[in-house]
Design an enzyme around this catalytic site. Structure first.
Site, PDB file in Angstrom:
ATOM      1  N   LYS A  38     -10.947  -3.087  -3.499  1.00  0.00           N
ATOM      2  CA  LYS A  38     -12.119  -1.971  -3.782  1.00  0.00           C
ATOM      3  C   LYS A  38     -11.154  -0.552  -3.830  1.00  0.00           C
ATOM      4  O   LYS A  38     -11.779   0.309  -4.363  1.00  0.00           O
ATOM      5  CB  LYS A  38     -12.766  -1.852  -2.354  1.00  0.00           C
ATOM      6  CG  LYS A  38     -12.381  -1.607  -1.108  1.00  0.00           C
ATOM      7  CD  LYS A  38     -13.366  -1.396  -0.205  1.00  0.00           C
ATOM      8  CE  LYS A  38     -13.532  -2.713   0.884  1.00  0.00           C
ATOM      9  NZ  LYS A  38     -12.670  -2.761   1.846  1.00  0.00           N
TER      10      LYS A  38
ATOM     11  N   LYS B 197       0.915  -1.110  -0.019  1.00  0.00           N
ATOM     12  CA  LYS B 197      -0.006  -0.231  -0.115  1.00  0.00           C
ATOM     13  C   LYS B 197       0.891   1.236   0.034  1.00  0.00           C
ATOM     14  O   LYS B 197       0.668   2.256  -0.573  1.00  0.00           O
ATOM     15  CB  LYS B 197      -1.004  -0.162   1.280  1.00  0.00           C
ATOM     16  CG  LYS B 197      -2.171  -0.894   0.838  1.00  0.00           C
ATOM     17  CD  LYS B 197      -3.316  -0.555   2.003  1.00  0.00           C
ATOM     18  CE  LYS B 197      -4.449  -1.673   1.579  1.00  0.00           C
ATOM     19  NZ  LYS B 197      -5.545  -1.473   2.202  1.00  0.00           N
TER      20      LYS B 197
ATOM     21  N   LYS C  62      -4.199  -8.802  -6.062  1.00  0.00           N
ATOM     22  CA  LYS C  62      -5.502  -9.418  -5.790  1.00  0.00           C
ATOM     23  C   LYS C  62      -6.561  -8.209  -6.057  1.00  0.00           C
ATOM     24  O   LYS C  62      -6.022  -6.851  -6.091  1.00  0.00           O
ATOM     25  CB  LYS C  62      -5.622  -9.566  -4.154  1.00  0.00           C
ATOM     26  CG  LYS C  62      -5.662  -8.382  -3.352  1.00  0.00           C
ATOM     27  CD  LYS C  62      -6.090  -8.650  -1.933  1.00  0.00           C
ATOM     28  CE  LYS C  62      -6.197  -7.328  -1.164  1.00  0.00           C
ATOM     29  NZ  LYS C  62      -7.517  -6.866  -1.398  1.00  0.00           N
TER      30      LYS C  62
END
Ligand code: ATP
Ligand code: MG
Length: 343
Positions: free
Chosen positions: A207, A121, A204
């Site tokens: 959202k 991230k 993966k």
């Protein structure tokens, strides 16, 4: 050090989802669908909309409010019954944040530096990432342990954080000479524990992925679902007859796993039906199946979203029930640690 709990803790299921965007097919198959099934096991189920996790990356306040309510609608539309399960948003129960602080003082820097989610991230901008994004797994450990939860259904991507949760419980129990926190069991089951991006079979589905084409949203209409599946990256070979034949074909494997999880059958069953066929046949069948399973959920979500007052009431009631469990556990934790609270 043994990691087996020497004390028998009552079984309790806990899991959470971030209101960091709209729900995806990955969240549905890896989490929500399984949360609904877990309600039938005779074990208490606690489900949390983890808004304090969502703000580890910037969220526009109005969007966050909307995403929190829409996620509550998504839980209910997926079959989570607020009467049978405790459903609430994290920030309404202060024990999460206070216990997370205590765990910030238990977990070690080196443990958190190994977390791959932070690396993924934060990417190349780790120095600019929030401290919260780095400390996220400690808050997740607190979410779980504020309820003495023993079982945590999650997708594959959360396995490392659950191992850290176990390490925190073991170290806390050891450092304070208690047998207070249970050592949680990750529950990572089914054909779709890691649904992959439709654009890149090595990433993966998420959202928060900037590409809307990478994912199927629970709120997508039938045309959008069919078009995204039609455009999903695949290879030119026909489908194999056996699961072994999916080796090295991550995109094909992903679509087979999605089909299996949606239809409640095994990947081998899917291949016994579609082995030898091309994607020209398989993709439209998958799209039809996805639409038939997802459209009732999105219809119910929009119906529920017409009354946000009712959603807020449900979350408030869930928070009261959650607080009744978490506050005494937090108070015992304060006492174990030596934090005085005058009455
Ligand atoms: P974000 O990109 O903001 O992290 P997310 O899609 O990863 O969002 P989370 O709220 O972080 O969603 O995770 C909620 C639950 O969904 C977790 O149990 C997680 O393991 C599961 N999950 C997330 N993505 C997938 C996926 N692609 N396949 C299966 N399960 C998933
Ligand atoms: Mg995530």
């Amino acid at each position: 050090m043994s990691d087996a709990p020497s004390k028998a803790f009552a079984q309790r299921i806990f899991s959470g989802i971030q209101p960091s965007g709209g729900l995806t097919l990955g969240n549905y198959l890896g989490a929500l669908k399984r949360f609904a099934v877990a309600q039938d096991k005779g074990i208490e189920t606690v489900y949390c909309i983890v808004d304090l996790h969502a703000i580890t990356v910037w969220q526009d306040p109005a969007n966050l409010r909307h995403a929190t309510r829409e996620l509550a609608a998504g839980f209910i539309a997926s079959g989570i019954d607020p009467a049978r399960s405790i459903l609430f948003n994290q920030s309404q129960v202060p024990a999460h944040a206070e216990l997370a602080w205590i765990f910030n003082c238990v977990a070690r820097m080196g443990w958190l530096r190994r977390m791959t989610q932070f690396k993924d991230k934060a990417g190349k901008h780790a120095e600019e990432a929030s401290v919260g994004l780095f400390a996220y797994p400690n808050l997740m450990a607190a979410d779980i342990m504020a309820y003495h939860a023993t079982h945590v259904p999650v997708g594959e991507d959360q396995k490392q954080h659950l191992e850290l949760t176990r390490d925190i419980a073991i170290k806390f129990n050891h450092d304070y000479g208690v047998d207070f926190f249970p050592i949680v069991e990750p529950v990572i089951e089914g054909a779709a524990t890691r649904v992959m991006s439709l654009r890149d079979g090595t990433k993966k589905m998420s959202k928060s992925d900037p590409s809307d084409q990478s994912r199927i949203n629970l709120t997508d209409d039938a045309d959008a679902i069919a078009s995204k599946i039609r455009k999903a990256r695949t290879d030119p070979e026909p489908l194999p007859e056996t699961v072994e034949g999916l080796e090295g074909r991550s995109e094909a494997r992903n679509l087979i796993n999605i089909y299996a999880a949606l239809a409640d059958i095994t990947p081998a069953d899917v291949l016994s039906q579609y082995g030898g066929q091309g994607f020209g046949v398989f993709k439209p069948a998958l799209a039809d199946l996805a639409v038939s399973k997802l459209s009732p959920i999105s219809t119910e979500m929009s119906r529920l979203m017409q009354d946000v007052g009712e959603i807020d009431r449900i979350l408030g009631q869930g928070a009261n029930r959650a607080n009744a469990i978490a506050e005494p556990i937090l108070q015992d934790t304060r006492e174990i640690v030596g934090l005085i609270r005058s009455r």
